[in-house]
Design a protein around this motif. Structure first.
Motif: not given
Length: 328
Positions: A182-188, A212-217, A320-328
């Motif tokens: 990815a070379n970027s922060l994780m979203a999940s 994982v905190l979105p867009e936060n390192s 900040l974020a929503r995910r449908f279907g439970g935890q990934g």
């Protein structure tokens, strides 16, 4: 002759009638299927709106619970687990957890400082994660320092290997089903699944302790929302602290939590332990990131929504974020 013609006409009429009956039965079946499909969609939509209602309720609850508070702790209303509310033809259940009572994987993006030997040393987050793996994932399919390095290289912006045992773009591109890092922060936290050589068993070992905190390192650990299960995070950050002592520290915590970090540092379990300033900077008594897991039902349909909130300085709660279907 006339009798034969009558027989043929009767057979023809019966055949036409049979075809009409088959067509009518087929049309009725299709109509019933469409009606059932539409009913399922309507039920699923209602369960979805119940979940969004739970999200709005959670936002209001967080805002009211944290308004004017100097600390964030497990005695506040937002932290009460097992909440369930019956609604028309259904049910809404939800649980809010503090995302600063777990290890933020995005913190592994930060590189360590160059040591006296010229070699890049692990950052405080990387050292803490490596020790966490040693404490809770002794059956890990790879050495702990390898996984730490691979997550770092997945997150950092370059395509250079940080250390031996790591993996970068070329390693992923050479797989049977290739992809790039990815070379970027994780979203999940579910992105951990695509790290080279990690197994489902590895993931199950880590899930209770990571997030994982979105867009936060940044890595911050709220000592007031840690539980006895997650107390191992303290032992991971403070190498001289045993896991048993970390559990004792959480067990001895006041009901309303510590009012300052100094209260924690004064506990006998930390006597004689010299804690570095960069570790102290990770410890906090407040939190800004929370996660809601809402489970709703309506008639025969169910819905699961995971929402991540951030509480701003003015006590505004944002999604900040929503995910449908439970935890990934």
């Amino acid at each position: 002759m006339r009798t034969s013609q009558r027989g043929a006409a009767l057979i023809t009429v019966l055949m036409i009638l049979a075809i009409v009956v088959v067509i009518a039965v087929n049309m009725t079946g299709r109509l019933q299927l469409q009606l059932q499909r539409q009913q399922n969609v309507q039920q699923q939509q209602q369960a979805f709106w119940y979940a969004l209602g739970a999200e709005q309720f959670a936002r209001v609850l967080l805002s009211r619970s944290l308004s004017g508070q100097d600390t964030v702790n497990l005695q506040q209303d937002w932290a009460q687990s097992g909440a369930s509310f019956p609604v028309d033809d259904g049910n809404i259940a939800g649980e809010i957890i503090d995302l600063q009572a777990c290890f933020n994987l995005n913190a592994l993006q930060q590189a360590g400082q160059r040591g006296p030997s010229g070699r890049i040393e692990q950052s405080v987050a990387q050292r803490g994660f490596t020790r966490l793996l040693e404490l809770v994932a002794s059956d890990l399919s790879m050495p702990a320092e390898y996984l730490t390095a691979r997550i770092h290289d997945w997150l950092d912006e370059d395509s250079l290997l940080s250390t031996a045992g790591s993996a970068e773009e070329d390693d992923y591109a050479a797989l049977q089903f290739p992809y790039y890092s990815a070379n970027s922060l994780m979203a999940s936290a579910s992105e951990l699944r695509v790290i080279l050589d990690i197994t489902p068993a590895d993931l199950q070992l880590l899930l209770p302790y990571i997030c994982v905190l979105p867009e936060n390192s940044q890595l911050l650990l709220n000592i007031n929302t840690l539980t006895e299960q997650s107390a191992v995070l303290l032992a991971a950050l403070i190498p001289e602290l045993t896991e048993a002592d970390a559990i004792d520290m959480i067990a001895e915590r006041p009901e309303a939590g510590f009012t300052s970090i100094d209260e924690l540092l004064a506990l006998p379990q930390l006597a004689g332990i010299e804690m570095s300033d960069d570790v102290k900077a990770i410890l906090t008594i407040k939190s800004s990131y929370f996660q809601l897991l809402a489970t709703t039902s309506y008639l025969e349909s169910g819905f699961v929504l995971t929402s991540i909130f951030r509480v701003d300085d003015d006590n505004t709660v944002r999604v900040l974020a929503r995910r449908f279907g439970g935890q990934g």
